[in-house]
Design a protein around this motif. Structure first.
Motif, mmCIF file in Angstrom:
data_model
loop_
_atom_site.group_PDB
_atom_site.id
_atom_site.type_symbol
_atom_site.label_atom_id
_atom_site.label_comp_id
_atom_site.label_asym_id
_atom_site.label_seq_id
_atom_site.Cartn_x
_atom_site.Cartn_y
_atom_site.Cartn_z
ATOM 1 N N ALA A 195 0.953 -1.175 -0.099
ATOM 2 C CA ALA A 195 0.127 -0.075 -0.079
ATOM 3 C C ALA A 195 0.849 1.270 0.038
ATOM 4 O O ALA A 195 0.626 2.245 -0.779
ATOM 5 C CB ALA A 195 -1.029 -0.045 1.116
ATOM 6 N N ASP A 196 2.066 1.046 0.710
ATOM 7 C CA ASP A 196 2.744 2.272 0.672
ATOM 8 C C ASP A 196 3.491 2.648 -0.615
ATOM 9 O O ASP A 196 3.790 3.837 -0.876
ATOM 10 C CB ASP A 196 4.006 2.105 1.887
ATOM 11 N N ARG A 197 3.790 1.363 -1.218
ATOM 12 C CA ARG A 197 4.362 1.627 -2.564
ATOM 13 C C ARG A 197 3.358 2.107 -3.529
ATOM 14 O O ARG A 197 3.820 2.904 -4.512
ATOM 15 C CB ARG A 197 5.048 0.179 -2.977
ATOM 16 N N ASP A 198 2.199 1.753 -3.429
ATOM 17 C CA ASP A 198 0.964 2.191 -4.295
ATOM 18 C C ASP A 198 1.160 3.723 -4.205
ATOM 19 O O ASP A 198 0.970 4.390 -5.248
ATOM 20 C CB ASP A 198 -0.034 1.561 -4.033
ATOM 21 N N LEU A 199 0.922 4.195 -2.892
ATOM 22 C CA LEU A 199 0.700 5.643 -2.759
ATOM 23 C C LEU A 199 2.170 6.363 -3.406
ATOM 24 O O LEU A 199 1.916 7.424 -3.889
ATOM 25 C CB LEU A 199 0.772 5.940 -1.081
ATOM 26 N N LEU A 200 3.278 5.888 -3.247
ATOM 27 C CA LEU A 200 4.418 6.540 -3.579
ATOM 28 C C LEU A 200 4.343 6.643 -5.275
ATOM 29 O O LEU A 200 4.831 7.589 -5.750
ATOM 30 C CB LEU A 200 6.027 5.781 -3.022
ATOM 31 N N ASN A 201 3.931 5.538 -5.922
ATOM 32 C CA ASN A 201 3.967 5.601 -7.291
ATOM 33 C C ASN A 201 2.909 6.611 -7.602
ATOM 34 O O ASN A 201 3.256 7.101 -8.797
ATOM 35 C CB ASN A 201 3.498 4.063 -7.644
ATOM 36 N N ILE A 202 1.685 6.701 -7.011
ATOM 37 C CA ILE A 202 0.853 7.814 -7.408
ATOM 38 C C ILE A 202 1.303 9.092 -7.261
ATOM 39 O O ILE A 202 1.637 10.286 -7.912
ATOM 40 C CB ILE A 202 -0.482 7.573 -6.534
ATOM 41 N N GLU A 203 2.139 9.213 -6.146
ATOM 42 C CA GLU A 203 2.809 10.541 -6.067
ATOM 43 C C GLU A 203 3.911 11.009 -6.971
ATOM 44 O O GLU A 203 3.927 12.109 -7.601
ATOM 45 C CB GLU A 203 3.599 10.632 -4.509
ATOM 46 N N TYR A 204 4.739 9.887 -7.157
ATOM 47 C CA TYR A 204 5.849 10.263 -8.251
ATOM 48 C C TYR A 204 5.104 10.374 -9.840
ATOM 49 O O TYR A 204 5.775 10.937 -10.642
ATOM 50 C CB TYR A 204 6.993 9.377 -8.369
ATOM 51 N N GLY A 205 4.204 9.548 -10.031
ATOM 52 C CA GLY A 205 3.271 9.742 -11.150
ATOM 53 C C GLY A 205 2.991 11.255 -11.198
ATOM 54 O O GLY A 205 2.943 12.042 -12.479
ATOM 55 N N GLN A 206 2.453 11.978 -10.248
ATOM 56 C CA GLN A 206 1.962 12.949 -10.341
ATOM 57 C C GLN A 206 3.470 14.238 -10.417
ATOM 58 O O GLN A 206 3.097 15.272 -11.057
ATOM 59 C CB GLN A 206 1.192 13.501 -9.050
ATOM 60 N N VAL A 207 4.355 13.884 -9.745
ATOM 61 C CA VAL A 207 5.557 14.674 -10.091
ATOM 62 C C VAL A 207 5.765 14.763 -11.490
ATOM 63 O O VAL A 207 6.073 15.810 -11.754
ATOM 64 C CB VAL A 207 6.567 14.247 -9.048
ATOM 65 N N ALA A 208 5.778 13.481 -11.964
ATOM 66 C CA ALA A 208 6.071 13.310 -13.516
ATOM 67 C C ALA A 208 5.197 14.347 -14.299
ATOM 68 O O ALA A 208 5.558 15.136 -15.441
ATOM 69 C CB ALA A 208 6.162 11.910 -14.065
ATOM 70 N N ALA A 209 3.581 14.329 -13.898
ATOM 71 C CA ALA A 209 2.675 14.989 -14.624
ATOM 72 C C ALA A 209 3.056 16.391 -14.538
ATOM 73 O O ALA A 209 2.851 17.030 -15.567
ATOM 74 C CB ALA A 209 1.458 14.526 -14.285
ATOM 75 N N HIS A 210 3.288 16.693 -13.291
ATOM 76 C CA HIS A 210 3.594 18.201 -13.327
ATOM 77 C C HIS A 210 4.670 18.688 -14.135
ATOM 78 O O HIS A 210 5.006 19.818 -14.554
ATOM 79 C CB HIS A 210 3.700 18.606 -11.610
ATOM 80 N N PHE A 211 5.779 17.816 -14.222
ATOM 81 C CA PHE A 211 6.906 18.310 -14.889
ATOM 82 C C PHE A 211 6.419 18.338 -16.371
ATOM 83 O O PHE A 211 6.927 19.417 -17.096
ATOM 84 C CB PHE A 211 8.134 17.127 -14.979
ATOM 85 N N TYR A 212 5.698 17.662 -16.821
ATOM 86 C CA TYR A 212 5.187 17.553 -18.183
ATOM 87 C C TYR A 212 4.344 18.867 -18.399
ATOM 88 O O TYR A 212 4.504 19.527 -19.432
ATOM 89 C CB TYR A 212 4.509 16.416 -18.755
ATOM 90 N N ILE A 213 3.384 19.079 -17.450
ATOM 91 C CA ILE A 213 2.565 20.482 -17.403
ATOM 92 C C ILE A 213 3.377 21.492 -17.614
ATOM 93 O O ILE A 213 3.273 22.315 -18.428
ATOM 94 C CB ILE A 213 1.758 20.304 -16.221
ATOM 95 N N ALA A 214 4.644 21.555 -16.727
ATOM 96 C CA ALA A 214 5.370 22.782 -17.001
ATOM 97 C C ALA A 214 6.038 22.760 -18.222
ATOM 98 O O ALA A 214 6.233 24.124 -18.807
ATOM 99 C CB ALA A 214 6.437 22.721 -15.925
ATOM 100 N N ARG A 215 6.682 21.709 -18.675
ATOM 101 C CA ARG A 215 7.410 21.993 -20.038
ATOM 102 C C ARG A 215 6.553 21.914 -21.323
ATOM 103 O O ARG A 215 6.857 22.817 -21.973
ATOM 104 C CB ARG A 215 8.066 20.361 -20.281
ATOM 105 N N TYR A 216 5.496 21.378 -21.182
ATOM 106 C CA TYR A 216 4.430 21.777 -22.308
ATOM 107 C C TYR A 216 3.851 23.113 -22.292
ATOM 108 O O TYR A 216 3.737 23.615 -23.443
ATOM 109 C CB TYR A 216 3.214 20.731 -22.319
ATOM 110 N N GLY A 217 3.685 23.478 -21.202
ATOM 111 C CA GLY A 217 2.980 25.125 -20.970
ATOM 112 C C GLY A 217 3.902 25.905 -21.648
ATOM 113 O O GLY A 217 3.778 26.968 -22.367
#
Length: 201
Positions: free
Chosen positions: A93-115
């Motif tokens: 369960a902890d690993r699942d939460l971390l994978n979501i967290e870093y999935g969002q970090v990656a998403a925010h990276f793409y949002i900044a780059r694409y913007g």
């Protein structure tokens, strides 16, 4: 070449490489994820990275430049810390939460780059390229929202409760219906697509 044009092209090359890195990391995270909902999202996300790379090919065609993908150091840092943090935790369960967290970090990276690249495309007179970049930007924001909903649910749900609905998967299906076909094959198809994407044209 003007400085603005050079910055625009350099950013596109790095973004192309970042998508390959992101697709590979999503496939790796899918291997250690136990939550079915999250596995669906990661499988779809890995494939979506490949689709968005192909869309970048269209952007390169529109501006008359050949892709020269390079690993993005910022994305590599996100991938590395994702691997490091999940390796420290044995609880699924902890690993699942971390994978979501870093999935969002990656998403925010793409949002900044694409913007920033979308704005640069407009400033340089590449209206059609800007539209393609905006399309991926909108998709990534939708995935970020879906990750937030899943994370919030996991923090508050009773242990035996299943995640209700398939909002993120439905979002991905609406954007790219073909991505959903074969999701049950897990990360295998994503890895094959990733290898093909890295081959010279």
């Amino acid at each position: 070449m003007s400085g603005k044009r050079q910055l625009f092209e350099d950013g596109l090359h790095l973004l192309y490489g970042a998508h390959r890195q992101g697709a590979a990391q999503a496939a790796r995270n899918n291997e250690i994820t136990t939550l079915p909902k999250l596995k669906q999202m990661l499988g779809a996300g890995s494939k979506q990275n490949i689709v968005q790379m192909r869309r970048l090919d269209e952007v390169f065609d529109l501006i008359g430049v050949r892709p020269d993908p390079k690993d993005d150091p910022a994305m590599q840092g996100i991938c590395d810390i994702n691997e490091f943090e999940t390796a420290k935790h044995e609880d699924a369960a902890d690993r699942d939460l971390l994978n979501i967290e870093y999935g969002q970090v990656a998403a925010h990276f793409y949002i900044a780059r694409y913007g920033t690249l979308r704005s640069a495309a407009h400033a340089l007179g590449h209206a059609e390229a800007a539209k393609l970049l905006e399309r991926t930007l909108a998709e990534t924001r939708a995935i970020d929202r879906a990750f937030t909903q899943l994370y919030d649910h996991l923090l508050t749900r009773p242990p035996s409760t299943r995640y209700p609905g398939e909002a993120a998967l439905a979002t991905t299906a609406a954007m790219h219906p073909g991505l959903i076909v074969g999701l049950t094959l897990g990360g295998a198809l994503a890895v094959i697509a990733l290898v093909q994407a890295g081959q010279p044209k």
